[in-house]
Design a protein around this motif. Structure first.
Motif, mmCIF file in Angstrom:
data_model
loop_
_atom_site.group_PDB
_atom_site.id
_atom_site.type_symbol
_atom_site.label_atom_id
_atom_site.label_comp_id
_atom_site.label_asym_id
_atom_site.label_seq_id
_atom_site.Cartn_x
_atom_site.Cartn_y
_atom_site.Cartn_z
ATOM 1 N N UNK B 108 87.882 48.374 44.016
ATOM 2 C CA UNK B 108 88.335 48.154 45.388
ATOM 3 C C UNK B 108 87.244 48.672 46.322
ATOM 4 N N UNK B 109 86.838 47.825 47.241
ATOM 5 C CA UNK B 109 85.690 48.170 48.080
ATOM 6 C C UNK B 109 86.079 48.110 49.553
ATOM 7 N N UNK B 110 85.484 48.992 50.345
ATOM 8 C CA UNK B 110 85.700 48.955 51.795
ATOM 9 C C UNK B 110 84.737 47.942 52.386
ATOM 10 N N UNK B 111 85.209 46.710 52.494
ATOM 11 C CA UNK B 111 84.366 45.624 53.010
ATOM 12 C C UNK B 111 85.254 44.633 53.749
ATOM 13 N N UNK B 112 84.707 44.049 54.817
ATOM 14 C CA UNK B 112 85.529 43.125 55.605
ATOM 15 C C UNK B 112 85.255 41.683 55.201
ATOM 16 N N UNK B 113 83.982 41.295 55.214
ATOM 17 C CA UNK B 113 83.637 39.918 54.842
ATOM 18 C C UNK B 113 82.153 39.878 54.485
ATOM 19 N N UNK B 114 81.884 39.859 53.195
ATOM 20 C CA UNK B 114 80.475 39.887 52.741
ATOM 21 C C UNK B 114 79.836 38.512 52.794
ATOM 22 N N UNK B 115 80.604 37.488 53.148
ATOM 23 C CA UNK B 115 80.074 36.145 53.350
ATOM 24 C C UNK B 115 79.235 35.689 52.145
ATOM 25 N N UNK B 116 79.860 35.788 50.965
ATOM 26 C CA UNK B 116 79.136 35.411 49.745
ATOM 27 C C UNK B 116 78.763 33.934 49.744
ATOM 28 N N UNK B 117 79.561 33.120 50.449
ATOM 29 C CA UNK B 117 79.232 31.689 50.479
ATOM 30 C C UNK B 117 77.898 31.415 51.184
ATOM 31 N N UNK B 118 77.435 32.392 51.981
ATOM 32 C CA UNK B 118 76.108 32.256 52.614
ATOM 33 C C UNK B 118 74.994 32.652 51.653
ATOM 34 N N UNK B 119 75.350 33.001 50.424
ATOM 35 C CA UNK B 119 74.330 33.395 49.440
ATOM 36 C C UNK B 119 73.958 34.865 49.510
ATOM 37 N N UNK B 120 74.799 35.691 50.134
ATOM 38 C CA UNK B 120 74.442 37.098 50.313
ATOM 39 C C UNK B 120 74.508 37.884 49.002
ATOM 40 N N UNK B 121 73.589 38.828 48.881
ATOM 41 C CA UNK B 121 73.540 39.714 47.717
ATOM 42 C C UNK B 121 73.766 41.140 48.198
ATOM 43 N N UNK B 122 74.857 41.756 47.745
ATOM 44 C CA UNK B 122 75.210 43.088 48.256
ATOM 45 C C UNK B 122 74.205 44.164 47.854
ATOM 46 N N UNK B 123 73.329 43.855 46.911
ATOM 47 C CA UNK B 123 72.301 44.830 46.525
ATOM 48 C C UNK B 123 71.459 45.210 47.755
ATOM 49 N N UNK B 124 71.337 44.282 48.679
ATOM 50 C CA UNK B 124 70.575 44.519 49.906
ATOM 51 C C UNK B 124 71.247 45.577 50.785
ATOM 52 N N UNK B 125 72.569 45.716 50.626
ATOM 53 C CA UNK B 125 73.322 46.623 51.505
ATOM 54 C C UNK B 125 73.126 48.076 51.129
ATOM 55 N N UNK B 126 72.411 48.344 50.019
ATOM 56 C CA UNK B 126 72.132 49.745 49.693
ATOM 57 C C UNK B 126 71.207 50.360 50.744
ATOM 58 N N UNK B 127 70.572 49.530 51.541
ATOM 59 C CA UNK B 127 69.801 50.036 52.680
ATOM 60 C C UNK B 127 70.569 49.878 53.984
ATOM 61 N N UNK B 128 71.879 49.692 53.898
ATOM 62 C CA UNK B 128 72.706 49.469 55.086
ATOM 63 C C UNK B 128 73.118 48.008 55.159
ATOM 64 N N UNK B 129 74.381 47.762 55.546
ATOM 65 C CA UNK B 129 74.917 46.392 55.527
ATOM 66 C C UNK B 129 74.490 45.651 56.797
ATOM 67 N N UNK B 130 73.868 44.492 56.633
ATOM 68 C CA UNK B 130 73.340 43.760 57.794
ATOM 69 C C UNK B 130 74.330 42.726 58.310
ATOM 70 N N UNK B 131 75.486 42.590 57.653
ATOM 71 C CA UNK B 131 76.480 41.650 58.184
ATOM 72 C C UNK B 131 77.773 42.397 58.568
ATOM 73 N N UNK B 132 77.632 43.701 58.797
ATOM 74 C CA UNK B 132 78.742 44.526 59.306
ATOM 75 C C UNK B 132 80.010 44.403 58.469
ATOM 76 N N UNK B 133 79.829 44.163 57.171
ATOM 77 C CA UNK B 133 81.008 44.059 56.308
ATOM 78 C C UNK B 133 81.402 45.428 55.762
#
Ligand code: FAD
Lengths: 157, 421
Positions: B108-133
């Motif tokens: 279970x993760x604290x996330x609102x909308x990672x927009x995976x359909x846009x091809x997003x990779x959450x590995x990038x969010x280890x430096x901070x989330x750029x889509x405010x999810x």
């Protein structure tokens, strides 16, 4: 470090880098390239450390290190500028095999191993100016910020 | 590289004194909530019973904490990581668990909308989330606090705290990276320490509290984590899409003192973890896209200690004893079973242990000789200095800590407001 950046207890300032620009001397740069090429000698379409051009990125790393770590690194790089290549190879090999030694020597070699990897491997595999090592190994992670910005604009309308 | 250098203390990692563990300690407004994986778990009775017996604090119990967990959860958007977007690494984890008869559960993760359909990779969010999810405090708590009058001072490193009768004085250095700091002093009726296990311990030790608080800096835990890799013939694409989907939910693993999660990291971090050097290391890195990766997270029993050296420098003493090493081994053996049952041609154990659940150093408890903070979240012997973060944990829970830190902070806020009335 000036007295202004010391705490009253003399505790070195931990978080923020010094004001003077921190960079490598020519000898330290040579040492970094020689050390880097032992760790990353190149393999087919993956360039060696020195060929990749990643070494310049060190300027983006050094300012954020603790002073003690930075000066140990610079001492190592100066040594690598002078030592014959087989000696550098020996240092890297011992550090990489740290756990085969008894403590506390193992701890010292582990420290060296993480220090060497932390600089050389990070610079190279971060793909800053390395001519696409991410592409070679298939790393294509992205965040589609443009799509997000467009969606934000859409909801604002 | 820049996010590691700039968002973590020490320019990336701090090492324990014997260099057995690389400590990842966030240095950014919002702390770990900016760079972490935002996995949100409640503690089970195993963890809370241990907390209670170590501390003597009655409210460290599922029933008593339930309302605070509910409020903490209510402050976040929580989602199970979507099955339909799971990547090859998650499929290996799930398949390997099933083939070995191990139990697992979705994360279970604290996330609102990672927009995976846009091809997003959450590995990038280890430096901070750029889509405010990611539900970091920058998205959740801080804007609300600012609406209520909070003034946020960034780029400040506090190094002294002193209680003086009816107020507390705090001193520190202010200034952006690349500049020498300017010394500044603040005074307040009360101070709530939230610098994390190492930050709080260090500040109090540097301010001379070690003499009167013998437990200060002790009982430090990190949940040592080791990433292990299975090398597969087919590409796994572990870096794509959601970074993590599943955790172990096996009572046997819990009894043995470890948990497993599917996880991955970017090339620079994976290169750090791969053993060896030279051409052999480079050939391993060529397999990057063919790696499955599972981490074993040890519920550590051997407490470490945070202290200051003779020159005031930070020393993090933390050793894995025979019990902790056995826990790591048991987890690594289970991972080997998982990978081999899924057809891995090789299993590689990561070279470097990581400590990123940093807990303790200012343990909560009723006994001032064995704890630092009382059940009212106030430093023993103080009436104006409080602590409400991971530093107050008396033990290692063996479960992701962030949600419980948030729940205990809500409980602390009630106590502190009550004391201020
Ligand atoms: C990569 C990573 C992934 C993680 N994933 C998860 C996860 O999925 N789930 C989970 O539950 N936990 C996770 N964690 C752990 C979790 O993030 C931490 O346990 C949690 O953030 C601790 O909260 P805290 O408030 O105690 O301290 P922190 O979040 O560390 O905040 C402390 C803050 O105080 C600041 N500070 C310290 N000293 C000073 C000083 N002297 N002056 C000024 N400021 C100071 C620090 O810079 C920092 O911003 C992860 C951690 C990392 C690093």
């Amino acid at each position: 470090m000036s007295t202004d950046s010391q705490t009253p207890s003399g505790m070195p300032r931990a978080g923020l880098p010094a004001e003077a620009p921190v960079g490598l001397t020519p000898a330290q740069q040579r040492g970094l390239l020689r050390l880097g090429d032992v760790v990353i000698p190149g393999d087919g379409d993956l360039p060696s450390f020195s060929e990749s051009g990643c070494a310049d990125g060190i300027d983006r790393m050094l300012p954020y290190m603790y002073e003690a770590d930075r000066s140990s690194l610079l001492t190592l790089l100066e040594a690598c500028a002078r030592l014959p290549r087989p000696a550098i190879r020996r240092i890297v090999a011992i550090a990489a095999a740290a756990d085969r030694f008894p403590e506390p020597a193992a701890g010292v070699f582990r420290l060296a191993n993480i220090g060497i990897k932390g600089v050389v491997q990070s610079l190279y595999w971060s793909d800053i100016g390395t001519g696409g090592v991410h592409l070679v190994i298939g790393h294509d992670a992205t965040i589609n910020e443009a799509a997000y910005e467009a969606a934000l604009k859409e909801t604002e309308r | 590289m820049d996010s590691s250098s700039q968002l973590y203390w020490g320019g990336g990692v701090e090492l324990t004194t014997n260099a057995e563990l690389a400590i990842l300690r966030p240095k950014v407004v919002g702390g770990g909530s900016i760079v972490n994986q935002a996995l949100m778990d409640r503690f089970d009775d195993v963890a809370l019973d241990d907390f209670r017996s170590a501390s003597g604090v009655d409210f460290l119990a599922s029933d008593a904490l339930a309302p605070y967990y509910e409020r903490a959860e209510g402050n976040l958007v929580l989602q199970e990581v979507p099955e339909q977007h799971r990547n090859g690494n998650a499929a290996i984890f799930a398949g390997g668990f099933e083939r070995n008869g191990y139990r697992y559960a979705p994360l279970r993760r604290a996330q609102a909308d990672c927009r995976f359909d846009d091809g997003n990779s959450c590995i990038e969010c280890l430096g901070g989330c750029r889509v405010d999810s990611k539900q970091s405090t920058a998205i959740t708590a801080l804007p609300i606090a600012e609406q209520h009058g909070l003034t946020l001072l960034d780029q400040v490193e506090v190094d002294q705290i002193e209680e003086r009768g009816d107020h507390v004085v705090v001193r520190g250095l202010v200034g952006p990276p690349g500049h020498q700091g300017r010394r500044q002093e603040w005074s307040a009726q009360r101070v709530v320490l939230a610098g994390g296990a190492i930050g709080n311990s260090r500040l109090l030790l540097a301010s001379g509290y070690g003499g009167r608080l013998p437990a200060l800096g002790r009982n430090f835990f990190t949940h040592p984590q080791f990433m292990n890799f299975g090398v597969f013939d087919e590409p796994v694409h572990a870096h794509r899409g959601p970074l993590q989907n599943y955790k172990s939910a096996d009572p046997g693993f819990r009894r043995q003192g470890f948990k497993l999660e599917n996880v991955f990291a970017g090339p620079a971090s994976i290169a750090m973890l791969m053993p060896g050097y030279g051409r052999a290391h480079m050939r391993r890195m060529r397999d990057y896209d063919h790696f499955g990766c599972v981490e074993v997270c040890v519920r550590d029993t051997n407490p470490g200690r945070i202290r200051l050296g003779r020159k005031g420098q930070l020393l993090i003493e933390k050793r894995m004893d025979a019990v902790d090493r056995q826990r790591r081994r048991a987890g690594a053996d289970a991972i080997r079973n998982i990978f081999l049952s899924m057809g891995a041609r090789e299993v590689i154990e990561g070279d470097v242990g990581i400590g990123l659940h940093l807990m303790g150093g200012c343990a909560i408890g009723t006994d001032p000789t064995r704890s630092v903070v009382g059940p009212d979240f106030t430093l023993h012997g103080s009436s104006r200095i409080h602590a409400a973060d991971s530093s107050i944990f008396p033990k290692a829970p063996g479960i992701n800590p962030a949600l419980t830190i948030a729940a205990l902070s809500l409980k602390a806020s009630e106590s502190i407001l009550e004391a201020a009335r």
